[in-house]
Design an enzyme around this catalytic site. Structure first.
Site, short mmCIF file in Angstrom:
data_model
loop_
_atom_site.label_atom_id
_atom_site.label_comp_id
_atom_site.label_asym_id
_atom_site.label_seq_id
_atom_site.Cartn_x
_atom_site.Cartn_y
_atom_site.Cartn_z
N GLU A 219 -0.55 -6.31 0.24
CA GLU A 219 0.79 -6.57 0.77
C GLU A 219 0.85 -7.87 1.57
O GLU A 219 1.27 -7.90 2.71
CB GLU A 219 1.28 -5.40 1.63
CG GLU A 219 1.54 -4.13 0.85
CD GLU A 219 2.78 -4.22 -0.03
OE1 GLU A 219 3.65 -5.06 0.23
OE2 GLU A 219 2.83 -3.46 -1.00
N ASP A 220 0.41 -8.96 0.97
CA ASP A 220 0.55 -10.28 1.58
C ASP A 220 -0.34 -10.54 2.78
O ASP A 220 -0.15 -11.53 3.48
CB ASP A 220 2.01 -10.56 2.00
CG ASP A 220 2.81 -11.12 0.85
OD1 ASP A 220 2.23 -11.28 -0.24
OD2 ASP A 220 3.99 -11.40 1.04
N ALA A 221 -1.29 -9.66 3.04
CA ALA A 221 -2.20 -9.96 4.14
C ALA A 221 -3.27 -10.92 3.60
O ALA A 221 -3.40 -11.12 2.40
CB ALA A 221 -2.85 -8.69 4.64
N ARG A 403 6.57 -13.68 -7.50
CA ARG A 403 7.18 -14.85 -6.85
C ARG A 403 7.13 -16.09 -7.72
O ARG A 403 7.81 -17.07 -7.44
CB ARG A 403 6.50 -15.11 -5.52
CG ARG A 403 6.66 -13.97 -4.54
CD ARG A 403 6.20 -14.40 -3.17
NE ARG A 403 5.06 -13.60 -2.74
CZ ARG A 403 5.16 -12.48 -2.05
NH1 ARG A 403 6.34 -12.02 -1.71
NH2 ARG A 403 4.09 -11.82 -1.68
#
Lengths: 602, 375
Positions: A219-221, A403
Site C-alpha cells: 500500500e505505497d509504503a 497509476r
C-alpha cells in the site's frame, strides 16, 4: 462596405472600414516602440468587432512568428544567440517572437513542431516544453505519464526538502527544513539547467529495487536501508524560531525579558529555567527539550483595578516566557537580540532539530509515487544483487500498473545508465533520450538491457526465482515528517466551559469519540464501557430533593443549602456529566424548570 | 392436529414451524428433528437487550453511504426512467406524499398476458386527452367556432367513438361552447355568447381543448407493454391503483404500484408495509448492495406501527418518541423543549440518547439487567 467597431482595452473607440488592413497594420507595427510587443488584437466574427488590448496583467505567451510557411527564426539567429550577439528582447523587437494573449490565440494557428508547418500556420511553438509550467517541466520523461500524474508529481516537488536558500543560516524563517547532502539529479531536463536547479537541489540519487519484501512496502509504503540512512540519506534539519518582544502597556508598564522571580504568578519550575543566562535568554548550542524556557519573560498584571493586587504591592507580575511546546526538542542554533519597528526589544531564538528518517516519514520520486517508510531494515538483512549491490530503497511494484507512471520506470533505467556511464541523462519532456539508446548503452556497460538483476534474499541467502528490476533514481524527502504530527494523550488539559478534553495536537487534546463511534458501543451492548468513555467530564452535583434544582455547596462552611427551599431540606449528590449540568442551566435561562426527581438506585 | 411427539414443543416453537416439520419429516425421525429444530429456533432468537434498531440503522445507513447519488438511467426504449438510488430511498423513508416518478406494473389475465391485443389493452389504460385524436384545429373567426379534424384511426385504436369524445367535451365545456357533429365525423365547437373579447376567448379555448380528458385511466401518463420472462405486462408512468384494479383484464393479485400511500389507501396498512419492504429492497439490490431483510422489515414495521404510514422525520416516527431529551436532540430542539415545559412532561430516562446525555449507563446490553434485592 460595412464598418467594424474597434474597442481599445474594452472601451469603444471608433469604426473602421477595412478590418483586414487594420489588423495587418497593427500586427506589422506592434513590435516597434512604443508598443514593444505588448499589443494584442483579436477580431470577433460573431460580433463583428475588433478588440485591441494593451493593458497589463493579461496572460500572454511567446511564439515564433511564421510567415508564408517559413518561421522567421533562422539558424543564423540561433548562432548569434549562442555568441551572445543577440538577446531575447532583440528577437521580440524585431518581430520574430510575438507574445499572444488568450484572445489572440484563438485566431492563430500554432504549429507544434517545425515539420508540421503549412502555409496556413501563423506561429510556431518555441518548444513543446513551453506548454508545461516550470515545475512540471522538472519531471523527467513527462510525456510518458498521465497528465494528472504529472501535475501531482510537480506538486510533490514543491513539498520536497532541499536547499531552499543558501543564506538560511542567517535567516529567521518559520518552520523550514533543509536537506543535509542534496545532490544534482542524474536524469535531468532542460528546465534543470534553465532554472539553475544545480544550485538548489532537493533530492538524492539512490538505488531502488522494485520488489516486495516481507510485506513492509505494501500500500505505497517504502522500505529503507538503515545503512543508507547512516550514510546520510534523507537527513535534514528542521528550524523553528521562538520570538519574544518587550511590549509596552499603558501606565508606563512593560514586559521584561529576564529570568523570572520565584514568587511570580504562574512560575513554572526551577529546572525549566535552568538553561537561561543572566539576560533571560538561552545560550547557543544548548540542548533544549519539552517545557524548557528559551526566552524568560514577565508581564505586568492583566487588570490593574484589582484591589488585593495593589495591597500586595511587591511582585505581582505574571509569567509569559517562551517555552518549548509538548513533544518539541532541539538545539539552540542562533540568537538575535534586536529592536523592532516600534522600538521594542525583540529577541529571536532559532531552534534546530536534526531529522533522521524514521518510520512514517514521507518520500517521493518525481513521478507522483509518494510513500511513507514502512520499515527500516539493517543493511545486512536486505536483498543484494549478484554484483553485491544492496538497494537503498525498496519500492512496491503494485504502485505502477494502476497509476501508469511509465516515466518512473524510465527514470530507473535512465539513471542506472547515467550513473554507470558517469554522465547526466537527458529526460526532457518530448525531447528525451530514447529508451532503446539507453538499453543499448546499458548492455554495453555489462548489464542486462531490461534493467533486471539476479538478487538474493538478505535474510536467508537464497536466490530469488524472479529477476528484480533495479535502477537508480532521484528521490525527494517531503516536509511531512511524523515528528511534527505524532500525537497521543492519556491525561491532559480540559476546556474551562465544558470540562471536556481540549481538541487538537497543539493543545495536547484528546481524540473525540463521536456520535457514530458511540453507536458502535451501543450496538455491541457495551453499556458500561460507553459510560466510562464519556466519563471525561463527570461531576457530582448537589440536588435539592424537594424542588429538584441544583443546590449550593459551601465548602468553606461545609454547609449545603438550596437557593429556593433553604437549608432545611434533604440534599443529595448525583453523578452526571458536566455538560448535562450546563444544559440544566441553559433550560433555567430559557425559563424552563428542569425538575430532577431523585430515586434511590438500589 | 399436531403430532403426539411434538406436543412438548407447542409452547416453545411457533405452530407454523411445527406443522411444516410434521408435513415434511417422516414420523420415525420426528423426535430427533424436533429436538434439533427447537435448538436452532432458540439460537435464532435475538437476545434481550440487543440494540436491534441501532443495528438496523447502521446496516442500512452504512451501505447507503456507498450508493450513487444519481438517478439510474436505463438506456433504450424498453424501460422507463424511474427514480432509484439514494433519492428514492429518502423518498420511501420520509414517506413522501407525492413521489417523483410514480410507476405501476400491471399484470394481465390470460389470454392478454400472452400478448393478445396487448397494444390495445395498453392504450385503453392510458389517460388520453383530445389532442391525441385531433389532426388539426381550425379556427373560424367569422363564426367564432373551432373545427376539430379527427383522426378516425386513432379513435378506433382506443376503442372509443366520436360520440364519446363529443360527450366528454360537452361535459367539460358546458359553460363555454356548444358541441355539434359535422359531416365527415368531425366536431365543431361554437362559442356561447358574443362580445369584443370573444376572439381571445376562442384562442384560449383552443388551448384548453387539448388537455380535456376523454378516456383511459386518469393519472396514467404513459404505457409501455413489456415482455417479462414469458408473459406480457404493462409498465406505466403515473399511477392509479384503484382504477386499474377495477379493470376486468387485470390480474389483481400481482399488479403493483410504487406509490406506498396509494397502496395504503386501497389495500390497507399491511400491504403498505410489504410495499415499503419491497421498494427498499429494490433500491438496495439495484445498487448491488446487500442488506439483511429483517433490518428492512424492522424499519417498515416502525413506519406502519400506528396504522398509518409515518416517515422517519421529525413529524413522523421521531415525534412519537417518549423522551423529551431524545426528541430535542433530533432537529428543532427549542420547539420540543418549550412544548414539553408547557405541559410539564416527565422524562423517565428509559432510552439510549437521554442516558448518554446524563452520562448514565444506557439500558441496552450490559446496561439492562439490574440487581433486585429481596426485602
Amino acid at each position: 462596405m460595412a464598418t467594424t467597431e474597434v474597442y481599445l482595452n474594452g472601451k469603444y473607440t471608433g469604426d473602421i472600414e477595412n478590418k483586414e488592413e487594420f489588423i495587418a497594420a497593427i500586427k506589422s507595427e506592434r513590435f516597434k516602440e512604443p508598443f514593444a510587443g505588448r499589443l494584442n488584437i483579436y477580431y470577433n466574427e460573431e460580433l463583428n468587432r475588433v478588440f485591441v488590448e494593451s493593458s497589463r496583467g493579461r496572460a500572454t505567451r511567446p511564439l515564433i512568428v511564421v510567415k508564408n510557411g517559413i518561421p522567421l527564426l533562422t539558424e543564423r539567429h540561433i548562432k548569434q544567440l549562442h555568441k551572445n550577439e543577440l538577446s531575447w528582447t532583440d528577437l521580440v523587437q524585431q518581430g520574430i517572437i510575438e507574445y499572444l494573449d488568450t484572445a489572440e490565440e484563438e485566431t492563430a494557428l500554432v504549429a507544434f513542431t517545425e515539420r508540421e508547418i503549412t502555409p496556413d500556420h501563423t506561429h510556431l511553438e518555441i518548444s513543446p516544453l513551453a506548454m508545461l509550467g516550470l515545475i512540471s517541466a522538472l519531471v523527467p520523461y513527462g510525456n510518458f505519464t498521465q497528465s494528472s500524474r504529472l501535475s501531482i508529481g510537480a506538486k510533490n516537488q514543491k513539498q520536497s526538502i532541499g536547499l531552499y536558500t543558501t543564506n538560511y543560516h542567517v535567516r529567521m524563517d518559520m518552520d523550514v527544513n533543509s536537506l543535509h547532502t542534496p545532490q544534482k539529479p542524474i536524469v535531468k531536463t532542460v528546465m534543470h539547467d534553465l532554472a539553475d536547479y544545480d544550485k538548489h537541489p532537493a533530492g538524492q540519487n539512490i538505488v531502488v529495487a522494485v520488489m516486495n519484501y516481507k510485506g513492509y512496502n505494501m500500500e505505497d509504503a517504502i522500505i529503507l536501508n538503515k545503512g543508507s540512512i547512516e550514510r546520510g540519506f534523507g537527513r535534514s534539519t528542521y528550524f523553528r524560531p521562538a520570538i519574544a518582544e518587550e511590549l509596552r502597556y499603558s501606565g508606563g508598564l512593560m514586559d521584561q525579558i529576564c529570568i523570572p522571580d520565584k514568587d511570580i504568578k504562574g512560575y513554572k519550575s526551577e529546572k525549566d529555567y535552568k538553561l537561561l543566562e543572566g539576560d533571560g535568554i538561552v545560550y547557543p548550542e544548548a540542548q533544549v527539550s519539552e517545557d524548557n524556557v528559551v526566552i524568560g519573560k514577565t508581564s505586568p498584571p492583566r487588570f490593574l483595578s484589582s484591589l488585593d493586587e495593589y495591597s500586595l504591592a511587591s511582585n505581582i507580575r505574571r509569567e509569559s516566557s517562551m517555552a518549548l511546546k509538548h513533544g518539541e526538542q532541539g538545539v539552540v542554533d542562533f540568537v538575535v537580540i534586536t529592536e523592532n519597528e516600534e522600538g521594542n526589544k525583540l529577541v529571536q531564538v532559532r531552534i534546530r532539530d536534526q531529522r533522521i528518517p524514521e518510520v512514517g516519514d514521507k518520500f517521493t520520486s518525481r513521478h507522483s509515487q509518494k510513500g511513507v517508510i514502512g520499515f527500516i531494515f539493517p543493511e545486512s538483512d536486505l536483498p543484494f544483487t549478484s554484483r553485491g549491490i544492496v538497494p537503498d530503497l525498496i519500492f512496491s511494484p503494485h504502485s505502477v500498473p494502476s497509476r501508469m507512471t511509465i516515466s518512473h520506470l524510465l527514470e530507473l533505467i535512465g539513471a542506472k545508465t547515467g550513473s554507470l556511464a558517469g554522465r547526466h541523462v537527458n529526460g526532457t519532456t518530448f525531447d528525451s533520450e530514447p529508451e532503446e539508446k539507453l538499453r543499448k548503452e546499458l548492455l554495453e556497460l555489462g548489464f542486462r538491457d531490461d534493467g533486471t538483476e539476479i538478487m538474493y534474499n538478505g535474510l536467508t541467502g537464497e536466490r530469488f526465482h524472479a529477476r528484480i528490476f533495479v535502477g537508480n533514481m532521484y528521490y525527494l524527502k517531503l516536509k511531512h515528517m511524523v515528528a511534527n504530527k505524532i500525537h497521543s494523550r492519556a491525561r491532559g488539559p480540559i476546556q474551562l466551559l465544558t470540562r471536556q478534553p481540549t481538541e487538537g495536537r497543539a493543545k495536547e487534546g484528546g481524540l473525540r469519540l463521536g456520535e457514530m463511534e458511540k453507536d458502535t458501543f451501543v450496538a455491541h451492548g457495551a453499556s458500561l464501557l460507553l459510560k466510562e468513555r464519556f466519563d471525561s467530564d463527570k461531576t457530582a452535583i448537589p440536588v435539592c430533593e424537594s424542588c429538584g434544582l441544583t443546590a449550593i455547596q459551601d465548602a468553606l462552611k461545609d454547609k449545603r443549602f438550596c437557593p429556593v427551599c433553604g437549608d432545611s431540606v434533604e440534599i443529595s449528590d448525583i453523578e452526571v456529566s458536566y455538560a448535562f449540568k450546563l444544559i440544566l442551566d441553559e433550560f433555567k435561562s430559557l425559563g424552563i424548570y428542569p425538575k430532577l426527581q431523585l430515586e434511590n438506585k438500589y | 392436529m399436531v403430532h403426539e411427539q411434538l406436543k412438548q414443543y407447542v409452547e416453545k416453537i411457533p405452530n407454523k414451524l411445527l406443522e411444516e416439520l410434521e408435513a415434511h419429516c417422516p414420523a420415525s425421525k420426528l423426535k430427533k428433528a424436533a429436538e434439533k429444530l427447537c435448538e436452532e429456533y432458540l439460537n435464532a432468537n435475538i437476545a434481550p437487550g440487543e440494540a436491534v434498531g441501532l443495528i438496523s440503522a447502521e446496516s442500512i445507513g452504512e451501505p447507503g453511504t456507498q450508493m450513487t447519488l444519481n438517478t439510474f438511467h436505463f438506456a433504450g426504449v424498453a424501460e422507463m426512467n424511474v427514480t432509484m438510488g439514494l433519492p428514492r430511498m429518502v423518498e420511501i423513508l420520509d414517506a413522501r406524499k407525492s413521489i417523483s416518478t410514480p410507476t405501476m406494473e400491471i399484470f394481465l389475465k390470460s389470454p392478454y398476458n400472452k400478448g393478445k391485443d396487448i397494444r390495445d389493452v395498453a392504450l385503453q389504460i392510458k389517460e388520453t386527452s383530445t389532442s391525441y385524436f385531433v389532426k388539426e384545429f381550425t379556427i373560424n373567426v367569422t363564426n367564432l367556432s373551432i373545427e376539430l379534424n379527427l383522426d378516425q384511426e386513432k379513435i378506433r385504436e382506443v376503442h372509443t367513438s366520436v360520440k364519446t369524445l363529443a360527450k366528454a367535451l360537452e361535459k367539460a365545456l358546458v359553460k363555454e361552447a356548444s358541441i355539434k357533429l359535422v359531416e365527415g365525423d368531425n366536431i365543431e365547437l361554437k362559442l356561447k355568447g358574443k362580445d369584443e373579447k370573444s376572439l381571445n376567448v376562442l384562442y384560449k379555448l383552443k388551448e384548453k381543448l387539448k388537455d380535456i380528458y376523454v378516456t383511459g385511466i386518469k393519472g396514467i401518463k404513459q404505457v409501455l407493454p413489456v415482455k417479462r420472462k414469458d408473459e406480457f405486462i404493462i409498465i406505466t408512468a403515473g399511477s392509479n391503483l384503484k382504477k386499474v384494479l377495477e379493470l376486468e383484464f387485470v390480474d389483481t393479485t400481482r399488479t403493483v404500484t410504487n406509490d406506498i400511500h396509494e397502496i395504503n389507501s386501497t389495500l390497507g396498512i399491511e400491504a403498505a408495509r410489504q410495499a415499503i419492504i419491497d421498494e427498499l429492497l429494490k433500491v438496495i439490490e439495484a445498487q448491488g448492495l446487500n442488506v439483511d431483510l429483517r433490518h428492512i422489515m424492522l424499519v417498515a414495521d416502525t413506519m406502519c406501527m400506528g396504522g398509518s404510514i409515518k416517515g422517519i422525520t421529525r413529524y413522523g416516527v421521531v415525534s412519537e418518541k417518549a423522551s423529551v431529551l431524545a426528541r430535542a436532540s433530533f432537529e428543532t430542539p427549542l420547539r420540543h423543549l418549550t412544548n414539553a415545559a408547557l405541559v410539564g412532561e416527565i422524562d423517565y430516562l428509559d432510552s439510549v440518547v437521554e442516558n448518554v446525555m446524563l452520562n448514565q449507563p444506557v439500558p441496552i446490553g450490559t446496561g439492562l439487567p439490574r440487581v433486585i434485592a429481596k426485602k
